[in-house]
Design a protein around this motif. Structure first.
Motif, PDB file in Angstrom:
ATOM      1  N   ASP A   1     108.950-109.556  37.105  1.00 10.75           N
ATOM      2  CA  ASP A   1     110.217-109.546  36.372  1.00 10.75           C
ATOM      3  C   ASP A   1     111.295-108.780  37.124  1.00 10.75           C
ATOM      4  O   ASP A   1     111.008-107.821  37.850  1.00 10.75           O
ATOM      5  CB  ASP A   1     110.031-108.895  35.000  1.00 10.75           C
ATOM      6  CG  ASP A   1     109.216-109.760  34.052  1.00 10.75           C
ATOM      7  OD1 ASP A   1     108.989-110.945  34.374  1.00 10.75           O
ATOM      8  OD2 ASP A   1     108.804-109.245  32.996  1.00 10.75           O
TER       9      ASP A   1
ATOM     10  N   LYS B   1     103.327-108.760  35.531  1.00 11.21           N
ATOM     11  CA  LYS B   1     104.562-109.504  35.280  1.00 11.21           C
ATOM     12  C   LYS B   1     105.731-108.553  35.054  1.00 11.21           C
ATOM     13  O   LYS B   1     106.814-108.724  35.613  1.00 11.21           O
ATOM     14  CB  LYS B   1     104.389-110.418  34.067  1.00 11.21           C
ATOM     15  CG  LYS B   1     105.613-111.292  33.778  1.00 11.21           C
ATOM     16  CD  LYS B   1     105.339-112.236  32.624  1.00 11.21           C
ATOM     17  CE  LYS B   1     106.497-113.216  32.440  1.00 11.21           C
ATOM     18  NZ  LYS B   1     107.784-112.579  32.200  1.00 11.21           N
ATOM     19  N   GLU B   2     105.486-107.517  34.249  1.00 11.16           N
ATOM     20  CA  GLU B   2     106.540-106.573  33.899  1.00 11.16           C
ATOM     21  C   GLU B   2     106.967-105.730  35.088  1.00 11.16           C
ATOM     22  O   GLU B   2     108.140-105.420  35.259  1.00 11.16           O
ATOM     23  CB  GLU B   2     106.030-105.672  32.767  1.00 11.16           C
ATOM     24  CG  GLU B   2     107.026-104.626  32.295  1.00 11.16           C
ATOM     25  CD  GLU B   2     106.418-103.744  31.218  1.00 11.16           C
ATOM     26  OE1 GLU B   2     106.072-102.585  31.526  1.00 11.16           O
ATOM     27  OE2 GLU B   2     106.258-104.230  30.081  1.00 11.16           O
TER      28      GLU B   2
ATOM     29  N   GLN C   1     112.844-106.314  42.643  1.00 10.57           N
ATOM     30  CA  GLN C   1     113.070-106.550  41.219  1.00 10.57           C
ATOM     31  C   GLN C   1     114.555-106.545  40.876  1.00 10.57           C
ATOM     32  O   GLN C   1     114.929-106.469  39.714  1.00 10.57           O
ATOM     33  CB  GLN C   1     112.318-105.507  40.387  1.00 10.57           C
ATOM     34  CG  GLN C   1     110.804-105.697  40.431  1.00 10.57           C
ATOM     35  CD  GLN C   1     110.065-104.699  39.555  1.00 10.57           C
ATOM     36  OE1 GLN C   1     109.868-103.550  39.936  1.00 10.57           O
ATOM     37  NE2 GLN C   1     109.666-105.151  38.381  1.00 10.57           N
TER      38      GLN C   1
END
Length: 338
Positions: free
Chosen positions: A205, A200-201, A169
């Motif tokens: 992401d 997604k978070e 990330q």
């Protein structure tokens, strides 16, 4: 390698459940992170107020060492406990940090370790909220076999304890890892809007570059999870890392610096910081020795070194990113002229 360097904190653990209910977790080991944001790195020189160990108290005062007290929340699992104690010493070899098991007469701890059967592991990122009843590190599925995989999991989770984030990330992963969003959702069985939002978070992401501090993408980092080829657009899998990489070691030394110019200069050399810039970063430590006796003064100067490194490193990465954008723009302009 990258950490949060400003006033934010992440709690890392498996989804879909937060760490308050670790025994209910049933996702693949190390698959995802449960993330919230608060304060991140431990304070340099942090120490429990009721610490009785006079040798460690002296080390804290003399060297600015961050002393983190841990406890095991179960009386059994002696084999696992010993393996954890041995493994976390690897972080101590590089960071100015000392992990200490809680004394019997003490009522407080910084880190609370729980073992369980769920096939996943998690850890709070940096200083957790002080709730002495809840675990801050969960190590799932450990069978006491002292395998390389189990050692890697312990190193990874205690990397989170020290404030290190997932490498996949990192804001600098682009070009090295481009994830296939639909394949990731399918792999983790995310079908509802809420499930997709969480994945997604917490997997797709990247972290906000304004709130984190990071190196160039490190494919050998202990903080990089293995990722199957089918989740990556380039089709190349991310392999398992079982040991601390050179960048892991260098970066954690600068996140928790020793009062040693030589060690810090070597770490910055590993990262690739030019000698003159590195000397400028460690300026706070280069005071005459008669000014270094006060422990509060030492801690203040170590904090200055950490802040100076983070500021320099952030500007360096930003400059490289800007240069990359300019090159892309120039290439496009050249194509239009043709």
């Amino acid at each position: 390698m990258f950490v949060i360097s400003e006033s934010e904190n992440s709690t890392c653990g498996p989804v879909p459940l937060p760490p308050s209910d670790p025994l209910a977790i049933s996702v693949p080991r190390g698959a995802l992170a449960y993330v919230t944001r608060k304060k991140q790195l431990w304070d340099i020189g942090h120490m429990q107020s009721d610490l009785q160990d006079h040798i460690l108290k002296e080390r804290n005062a003399r060297e600015g060492t961050t002393i983190l007290v841990y406890e095991f929340l179960q009386s059994e699992f002696e084999g696992n406990k010993q393996f954890v104690k041995e493994t976390i010493k690897e972080w101590e070899q590089h960071a100015n940090v000392k992990f200490m098991e809680k004394e019997e007469e003490s009522n407080t701890s910084d880190i609370r370790i729980l073992f369980g059967d769920a096939p996943s592991s998690w850890a709070y990122m940096g200083p957790p909220q002080r709730n002495q009843k809840h675990p801050t590190v969960y190590l799932g599925g450990m069978c006491g076999a002292r395998t390389r995989e189990e050692k890697a999991i312990i190193l990874h989770e205690f990397g989170h304890v020290l404030g290190m984030l997932h490498e996949h990330q990192s804001p600098t992963r682009g070009g090295d890892i481009v994830l296939n969003e639909r394949a990731v959702y399918n792999y983790y069985g995310a079908h509802s809007r809420e499930e997709k939002r969480i994945i997604k978070e917490q997997f797709l992401d990247v972290f906000d570059s304004d709130k984190s501090n990071f190196s160039e993408f490190d494919p050998k980092s202990i903080m990089l999870y293995p990722i199957p080829a089918k989740l990556i657009k380039e089709g190349k899998p991310v392999k398992v890392n079982r040991t601390l990489s050179p960048l892991d070691k260098a970066y954690i030394q600068l996140a928790y610096p020793h009062n040693s110019s030589r060690r810090l200069l070597n770490a910055m050399g590993t990262i690739g910081i030019p000698d003159l810039d590195a000397l400028n970063i460690i300026k706070p430590l280069m005071k005459p020795t008669n000014q270094t006796d006060d422990s509060e003064d030492l801690i203040s100067r170590l904090e200055e070194v950490r802040d100076a490194f983070f500021y320099y490193n952030k500007k360096k990465i930003e400059a490289k990113a800007l240069l990359k954008v300019k090159k892309v723009q120039a290439a496009r302009a050249n194509r239009h002229r043709r």
